[in-house]
Scaffold this motif. Sequence first.
Motif, PDB file in Angstrom:
ATOM      1  N   GLY A 156      41.931 -22.683  -7.639  1.00 17.60           N
ATOM      2  CA  GLY A 156      41.114 -21.582  -8.142  1.00 17.60           C
ATOM      3  C   GLY A 156      41.903 -20.512  -8.885  1.00 17.60           C
ATOM      4  N   ILE A 157      43.074 -20.895  -9.405  1.00 12.72           N
ATOM      5  CA  ILE A 157      43.902 -19.916 -10.126  1.00 12.72           C
ATOM      6  C   ILE A 157      43.750 -20.167 -11.617  1.00 12.72           C
ATOM      7  N   ASP A 158      43.215 -19.164 -12.299  1.00 15.27           N
ATOM      8  CA  ASP A 158      42.914 -19.293 -13.715  1.00 15.27           C
ATOM      9  C   ASP A 158      44.148 -18.884 -14.513  1.00 15.27           C
ATOM     10  N   CYS A 159      44.889 -19.864 -14.999  1.00 15.71           N
ATOM     11  CA  CYS A 159      46.078 -19.514 -15.778  1.00 15.71           C
ATOM     12  C   CYS A 159      46.285 -20.557 -16.860  1.00 15.71           C
ATOM     13  N   THR A 160      47.098 -20.229 -17.836  1.00 10.42           N
ATOM     14  CA  THR A 160      47.413 -21.162 -18.912  1.00 10.42           C
ATOM     15  C   THR A 160      48.866 -21.605 -18.758  1.00 10.42           C
ATOM     16  N   PRO A 161      49.224 -22.740 -19.370  1.00  8.24           N
ATOM     17  CA  PRO A 161      50.627 -23.188 -19.279  1.00  8.24           C
ATOM     18  C   PRO A 161      51.603 -22.113 -19.757  1.00  8.24           C
TER      19      PRO A 161
ATOM     20  N   ARG B 252      43.989  -3.719  -4.137  1.00 10.08           N
ATOM     21  CA  ARG B 252      43.644  -2.374  -4.623  1.00 10.08           C
ATOM     22  C   ARG B 252      44.881  -1.494  -4.709  1.00 10.08           C
ATOM     23  N   TRP B 253      45.760  -1.642  -3.711  1.00  7.42           N
ATOM     24  CA  TRP B 253      47.010  -0.875  -3.745  1.00  7.42           C
ATOM     25  C   TRP B 253      47.795  -1.194  -5.022  1.00  7.42           C
ATOM     26  N   ALA B 254      47.881  -2.478  -5.329  1.00  6.66           N
ATOM     27  CA  ALA B 254      48.636  -2.888  -6.516  1.00  6.66           C
ATOM     28  C   ALA B 254      47.979  -2.367  -7.792  1.00  6.66           C
ATOM     29  N   GLU B 255      46.637  -2.459  -7.846  1.00 11.07           N
ATOM     30  CA  GLU B 255      45.938  -1.968  -9.035  1.00 11.07           C
ATOM     31  C   GLU B 255      46.147  -0.467  -9.206  1.00 11.07           C
ATOM     32  N   ARG B 256      46.061   0.245  -8.082  1.00 14.15           N
ATOM     33  CA  ARG B 256      46.143   1.704  -8.137  1.00 14.15           C
ATOM     34  C   ARG B 256      47.548   2.160  -8.522  1.00 14.15           C
ATOM     35  N   THR B 257      48.565   1.494  -7.985  1.00 10.83           N
ATOM     36  CA  THR B 257      49.936   1.973  -8.201  1.00 10.83           C
ATOM     37  C   THR B 257      50.628   1.259  -9.357  1.00 10.83           C
ATOM     38  N   GLY B 258      49.980   0.217  -9.898  1.00  9.60           N
ATOM     39  CA  GLY B 258      50.633  -0.537 -10.971  1.00  9.60           C
ATOM     40  C   GLY B 258      51.743  -1.455 -10.469  1.00  9.60           C
ATOM     41  N   ALA B 259      51.761  -1.699  -9.166  1.00 12.90           N
ATOM     42  CA  ALA B 259      52.781  -2.594  -8.613  1.00 12.90           C
ATOM     43  C   ALA B 259      52.330  -4.050  -8.765  1.00 12.90           C
ATOM     44  N   TYR B 260      53.270  -4.969  -8.584  1.00 14.05           N
ATOM     45  CA  TYR B 260      52.950  -6.390  -8.586  1.00 14.05           C
ATOM     46  C   TYR B 260      53.106  -6.966  -7.179  1.00 14.05           C
ATOM     47  N   LEU B 261      52.263  -7.955  -6.892  1.00  9.31           N
ATOM     48  CA  LEU B 261      52.350  -8.678  -5.623  1.00  9.31           C
ATOM     49  C   LEU B 261      52.924 -10.060  -5.898  1.00  9.31           C
ATOM     50  N   LEU B 262      53.980 -10.411  -5.218  1.00  7.83           N
ATOM     51  CA  LEU B 262      54.549 -11.748  -5.353  1.00  7.83           C
ATOM     52  C   LEU B 262      54.053 -12.592  -4.186  1.00  7.83           C
TER      53      LEU B 262
ATOM     54  N   ALA C 110      41.552 -19.146   0.142  1.00  4.73           N
ATOM     55  CA  ALA C 110      42.151 -19.454  -1.153  1.00  4.73           C
ATOM     56  C   ALA C 110      43.344 -18.522  -1.373  1.00  4.73           C
ATOM     57  N   PRO C 111      44.218 -18.853  -2.321  1.00  4.97           N
ATOM     58  CA  PRO C 111      45.357 -17.960  -2.578  1.00  4.97           C
ATOM     59  C   PRO C 111      44.896 -16.563  -3.003  1.00  4.97           C
ATOM     60  N   LEU C 112      45.715 -15.583  -2.683  1.00  2.00           N
ATOM     61  CA  LEU C 112      45.472 -14.217  -3.157  1.00  2.00           C
ATOM     62  C   LEU C 112      45.304 -14.201  -4.679  1.00  2.00           C
ATOM     63  N   ALA C 113      46.088 -15.018  -5.363  1.00  2.00           N
ATOM     64  CA  ALA C 113      46.045 -15.049  -6.837  1.00  2.00           C
ATOM     65  C   ALA C 113      44.652 -15.402  -7.343  1.00  2.00           C
ATOM     66  N   SER C 114      43.878 -16.152  -6.566  1.00  2.00           N
ATOM     67  CA  SER C 114      42.541 -16.530  -7.039  1.00  2.00           C
ATOM     68  C   SER C 114      41.560 -15.359  -6.929  1.00  2.00           C
ATOM     69  N   MET C 115      41.930 -14.307  -6.174  1.00  2.00           N
ATOM     70  CA  MET C 115      41.086 -13.117  -6.049  1.00  2.00           C
ATOM     71  C   MET C 115      41.467 -12.045  -7.060  1.00  2.00           C
ATOM     72  N   ASP C 116      42.541 -12.274  -7.768  1.00  2.00           N
ATOM     73  CA  ASP C 116      43.149 -11.248  -8.619  1.00  2.00           C
ATOM     74  C   ASP C 116      42.426 -11.161  -9.963  1.00  2.00           C
ATOM     75  N   ARG C 117      41.775 -10.057 -10.215  1.00  2.00           N
ATOM     76  CA  ARG C 117      41.075  -9.915 -11.502  1.00  2.00           C
ATOM     77  C   ARG C 117      41.826  -9.017 -12.472  1.00  2.00           C
ATOM     78  N   ARG C 118      42.815  -8.296 -11.984  1.00  2.00           N
ATOM     79  CA  ARG C 118      43.489  -7.312 -12.839  1.00  2.00           C
ATOM     80  C   ARG C 118      44.928  -7.687 -13.166  1.00  2.00           C
TER      81      ARG C 118
ATOM     82  N   PRO D 250      51.389 -12.787 -14.575  1.00  2.00           N
ATOM     83  CA  PRO D 250      50.377 -12.090 -15.370  1.00  2.00           C
ATOM     84  C   PRO D 250      50.941 -11.854 -16.785  1.00  2.00           C
ATOM     85  N   GLU D 251      50.057 -11.809 -17.778  1.00  3.46           N
ATOM     86  CA  GLU D 251      50.550 -11.831 -19.160  1.00  3.46           C
ATOM     87  C   GLU D 251      51.544 -10.720 -19.531  1.00  3.46           C
ATOM     88  N   PRO D 252      51.300  -9.468 -19.120  1.00  7.58           N
ATOM     89  CA  PRO D 252      52.274  -8.444 -19.525  1.00  7.58           C
ATOM     90  C   PRO D 252      53.661  -8.714 -18.931  1.00  7.58           C
TER      91      PRO D 252
END
Lengths: 465, 465
Positions: free
Chosen positions: B162-167, B263-273, B289-297, B322-324
């Motif tokens: 359920g992780i939406d990513c491109t090669p 939400r913590w990551a979104e609010r603070t601009g941090a990344y979760l590994l 499911a993986p946390l990554a599959s819940m990640d919209r931001r 994530p792209e950036p």
Amino acid sequence: MLLDDRLPTPLYQQLFDQLRRGIEEGDHPEGSRLPPIRSLAADLGCARNTVESAYGLLVQEGYVKSRPGSGYIVQNVAFLQADADHSQAPGEGLLGADEDRVRYDFTYGNLEPGTFPAAAWRAITDDILLSVESTGCDAYNDPFGEESLRSAIAWRLATQRGIDCTPSQIIIQGGTQTSVQNLLALFDGSRDAVAMEDPGYDGVRTVIERARFTLAPCRVGAGAEVFRADLEASGARLAYLTPSSQFPTCRVMPIDSREAVLRWAERTGAYLLEDDYCRDFRYRERSLAPLASMDRRGRVIYMGTFSKSLSPALRINYLVLPEPLRDRWREAFANSYSPVPWLNQRVLARFMTDGSWDRHLRRVQAKNRRKYETLTRVIRETMGNDVEMLENGTGLHLLVRVRDGRGQDTLVRQARAADVAVYPTRKYWLDPAGHVSSTVLVGFSSIAEDDIEPGIRALAGAWFG
Amino acid sequence: MLLDDRLPTPLYQQLFDQLRRGIEEGDHPEGSRLPPIRSLAADLGCARNTVESAYGLLVQEGYVKSRPGSGYIVQNVAFLQADADHSQAPGEGLLGADEDRVRYDFTYGNLEPGTFPAAAWRAITDDILLSVESTGCDAYNDPFGEESLRSAIAWRLATQRGIDCTPSQIIIQGGTQTSVQNLLALFDGSRDAVAMEDPGYDGVRTVIERARFTLAPCRVGAGAEVFRADLEASGARLAYLTPSSQFPTCRVMPIDSREAVLRWAERTGAYLLEDDYCRDFRYRERSLAPLASMDRRGRVIYMGTFSKSLSPALRINYLVLPEPLRDRWREAFANSYSPVPWLNQRVLARFMTDGSWDRHLRRVQAKNRRKYETLTRVIRETMGNDVEMLENGTGLHLLVRVRDGRGQDTLVRQARAADVAVYPTRKYWLDPAGHVSSTVLVGFSSIAEDDIEPGIRALAGAWFG
């Protein structure tokens, strides 16, 4: 635009090629936006991934920039066309060029197709995977690397390069850059400066900068004295050097400079990292032994590679550490695994001990010697009075300086118009002021032997015809 | 001491074994000096290298310390005998144990011999080295990794996790530790803190500490609130998490904590590994499911591995950025090569797309499920009232807490006396005060299926018999 899935070229590559051409030919001018991924995929009837990958390559190649929220923006690509470095297709390495586009490519780094001893490698891999040894595939392995490979390397260093070391001082690593990156973990970026030749190998410079160490450039080219003064002033704890053939200038560090550099390291407690990247290829009788063979006080870290003789895609090199530094490494990486796959190490160890290595090296050495001789002969014949060659009878590249003072971008562009790729050298200089403008790099690691003479003749025509 | 060169064991290993035994049995007491290398080599009639290597192993294993000028000094080894971690022979990995010495080894990490699909790997390697593709062996390759492998991974992540990513967001790397080391190059150690679960995987902690980042421990085990409060207070730019099965406690991060962390990551601009190290092995119906599959931001960096399903010696894992962050990586590593050998990537890509992967994974999953069921059943049968199991129906290990409060060193020692190896957990705690003393780690990645029941019965006898 049209994609054809019956072609051997993957769809994303077809799309990338068409978009790149469109940008280069001005169909997509600077500042314009590429179509959104979804709509282009719908228009072409292909998967979103295909478009995404093609756009990703365009970003990677510098043709477009991805801006969150505003899509993919076309960049100014005039400089790309002037700079042969960027002609590479993905998967061809940093200095590789797109063979579809350049008839004679004097790139440096990639090897001529067929260099890798695929048949011998295959036979040994077969044998190891069939044997009981293959249980090593199921375990985390020695963090320093396989004992069999470290022994094979130590034996060759002792017998062929005059370097007195034991297998326990050898650490198998995954290439020059990861070696340096790991080595820097033994130093403190907030305190320790790293000295580096200027000009020097940009791949190592990037690693040092990325690790946020202070970089102390030491000028080469204007005489060894200048280098020593810079080194003395650097306050560095580690100095990266290419004494056997300075990259990219091909200067050989003279004996008195070697002694001075060793004395500096002994006096200050600094370490010298000797990158002996082209030791396998020497075309003249006389050549100096590695700095490490002169080291009596354990100040030299020796770094050797298999990328030039065997394969750059193999990702195996090694460090030889003085004992105190080896112990520091052991402590810092106590909780780590070897970064190099077990199977590759085992195959290489067998390759080095069953006679394959000597056969292979003789073949590659003979070929490179012929290429070197043809290259230097034809340059002398066709441009002898107009250029100066910087070379020392080793390695897989040389520098050509044009006496009339033309800029390197002009030289690269004129060559390209005659279907010849030679490479600018600007990026190797940390201090652009020191940069010798009318000099280009001519490599012969990748070009076919038979292409050297016609390629150089075409180059001479383009420059002086 | 005698060395016999007709034995299959290398001479240096024979010497190491004899010296180790001598130290353990008190022939070489603490503080004494081993004979100088030269003289021992002369006495034994072997090469200096042999002695040097044996001494190197003794240093590596903690039996002796090398002091410049005063030789090799024997250390206090009482603790080594109490701590099963140190029983490993070199080449067997960090948690591997010496099979000659322990009948039932519940180690974690190494895989059961025969797990690696050597026959399929051999056939594909053959095929690739025989084909025109093998020209890829002669070139530096795409720094992000082979397109074919990245595509195969992206497709599986999209369809199975359920992780939406491109090669283009996938980066092939050489293992968890090098991935994290490289990822940290995108952050600034002098400014950015890294949050990490406490307890947590010590291999990653070492990498963060070695890179001189400030480590902000976030307590797990005492309730999600504590963890969240620690995270809020951390000021971290990056947080290392194992939400699917917290290592080593096997806690599953609940949905509300997942949302809070995102939400913590979104609010603070941090990344979760997110290290999803045991996704391949789930033995119960329901699993998150993986946390990554819940990640919209775009706050989650997903990390997957082949070490548990295929081979830890293969040294291949991957990051999904994530792209950036992907763009930041591209910039930081623009001048770098892929750290993973081309051939291994190509073989794995083919393995993942020709049906081999599905067959292999089904086989390994079925076997691990049987091992998990036997292990938990026999623990319940033999020690049901005396211990508590910490497990969640996934992965390749569990924790066992003994209710009577005995210390873990005692538990490990008692097990060892019955020829059973279980492992202390102390080292996973950053804050030793938080450490649960009467808990040991019981792994089942390496032990043979048929050894589990007798091994646990022997353990129960040793602890409660």
